[in-house]
Design an enzyme around this catalytic site. Sequence first.
Site, mmCIF file in Angstrom:
data_model
loop_
_atom_site.group_PDB
_atom_site.id
_atom_site.type_symbol
_atom_site.label_atom_id
_atom_site.label_comp_id
_atom_site.label_asym_id
_atom_site.label_seq_id
_atom_site.Cartn_x
_atom_site.Cartn_y
_atom_site.Cartn_z
ATOM 1 C CG MET A 33 42.726 40.204 38.736
ATOM 2 S SD MET A 33 42.211 41.195 37.334
ATOM 3 C CE MET A 33 40.724 41.915 37.966
ATOM 4 C CG LEU A 36 44.910 38.951 48.071
ATOM 5 C CD1 LEU A 36 45.864 37.885 48.619
ATOM 6 C CD2 LEU A 36 44.228 38.433 46.816
ATOM 7 C CG HIS A 37 37.924 39.936 49.323
ATOM 8 N ND1 HIS A 37 37.454 38.652 49.189
ATOM 9 C CD2 HIS A 37 37.736 40.521 48.113
ATOM 10 C CE1 HIS A 37 36.988 38.473 47.979
ATOM 11 N NE2 HIS A 37 37.161 39.592 47.285
ATOM 12 N N GLY A 39 37.414 36.226 50.902
ATOM 13 C CA GLY A 39 37.033 35.270 49.857
ATOM 14 C C GLY A 39 38.273 34.592 49.282
ATOM 15 C CG HIS A 40 40.998 36.879 47.001
ATOM 16 N ND1 HIS A 40 40.684 38.193 47.290
ATOM 17 C CD2 HIS A 40 40.745 36.708 45.693
ATOM 18 C CE1 HIS A 40 40.267 38.792 46.185
ATOM 19 N NE2 HIS A 40 40.283 37.919 45.201
ATOM 20 C CD GLN A 64 40.460 39.918 34.233
ATOM 21 O OE1 GLN A 64 41.354 39.074 34.177
ATOM 22 N NE2 GLN A 64 39.514 39.833 35.152
ATOM 23 C CE LYS A 152 30.985 39.314 44.034
ATOM 24 N NZ LYS A 152 31.824 39.732 42.938
ATOM 25 C CD GLN A 156 36.750 34.818 36.901
ATOM 26 O OE1 GLN A 156 37.016 35.867 36.344
ATOM 27 N NE2 GLN A 156 37.119 34.573 38.150
HETATM 28 O O1 PAF Z 1 38.586 36.656 39.347
HETATM 29 C C1 PAF Z 1 39.623 37.312 39.156
HETATM 30 O O2 PAF Z 1 40.177 37.944 40.067
HETATM 31 C C2 PAF Z 1 40.216 37.349 37.760
HETATM 32 O O3 PAF Z 1 39.225 37.392 36.780
HETATM 33 C C3 PAF Z 1 41.222 36.217 37.486
HETATM 34 C C4 PAF Z 1 40.539 34.859 37.495
HETATM 35 C C5 PAF Z 1 42.320 36.235 38.535
HETATM 36 C C6 PAF Z 1 41.863 36.405 36.101
HETATM 37 O O4 PAF Z 1 42.532 37.606 36.012
#
Ligand code: PAF
Length: 284
Positions: A33, A36-37, A39-40, A64, A152, A156
């Site tokens: 989403m 970004l840090h 982790g991404h 969400q 993390k 999910q």
């Molecule tokens: O983990 C996230 O950043 C969100 O839940 C995802 C998986 C990108 C879905 O919007």
Amino acid sequence: MSTLTVTNSIIAQQELSRRLARRGKTIAIVPTMGALHEGHLSLIRYGLKKADVVVTTIFVNPTQFAPQEDLNRYPRDPQGDLKKIKQAGGQVVFMPSPKEMYPEAFETYVSVENLTRTLEGAARPTHFRGVTTIVAKLFNMVRPDIALFGMKDYQQAMVLKRMTTDLNWPIEFVIRPTIREKDGLALSSRNRFLSPDLRRQAPALYRSLKAARQMVRDGQTDASAVEAEMRRIIGQGAPVAVIDYIAFTEMESLKPVTVIGKDTVASLAARFGTVRLIDNLKIA
Ligand code: PAF
């Protein structure tokens, strides 16, 4: 591909993915989403080892968020994100618009039934339906061979893995370890909202998880004894924290365990003022 390609429409991304597949290139997806840090970025770097092209998706997914959760407050930094992705070596960024993702007539959702009822799902009842729906849509747009998620967001990851299996996507589902600050705080886009005082207190969460793992290594199997010690550590190191839950679950099924055995994950959520943090650790 050495330059960064940005696609803003669904059709453009689908065509690009089709072209890549025709050329025999494999695709890894890193759904995000934004904001970004490391982790991404670590997921992107790992994706580059596993696939020819890494497609990072940036979409702040409205479905969400519950009405009382502030979607508009979610951090956004598209220009900074693009720079970071390029530096990490990512080749494609897919940034669709909310209007195109959820047109007015939209009414189809994807739900994973049972895994979503506990933990985060209990605290945020509509959250996972939004997550599974958007990730299903992104899979259909990007057509990845590999999907990368971080541990993390433990629940999910398990929910999305279940969905991928149940809906028969031929996608290798990869869950990578949580990336942490030096003091143990799990990286999260939400950490930026912690005041200096709250930031100092927040690492107590990870300290409590590590203590739990140590207790189990030392032979403790009673979940309630481990939980009591975790609560003590958090109470001492983070007096401001309001604990939403501490849970012990079997890794994949998310079934609660009272006697800690193989493949147990300790997970927790706690509120630091208006900032809600989650973390987890495999303790057995
Ligand atoms: O983990 C996230 O950043 C969100 O839940 C995802 C998986 C990108 C879905 O919007």
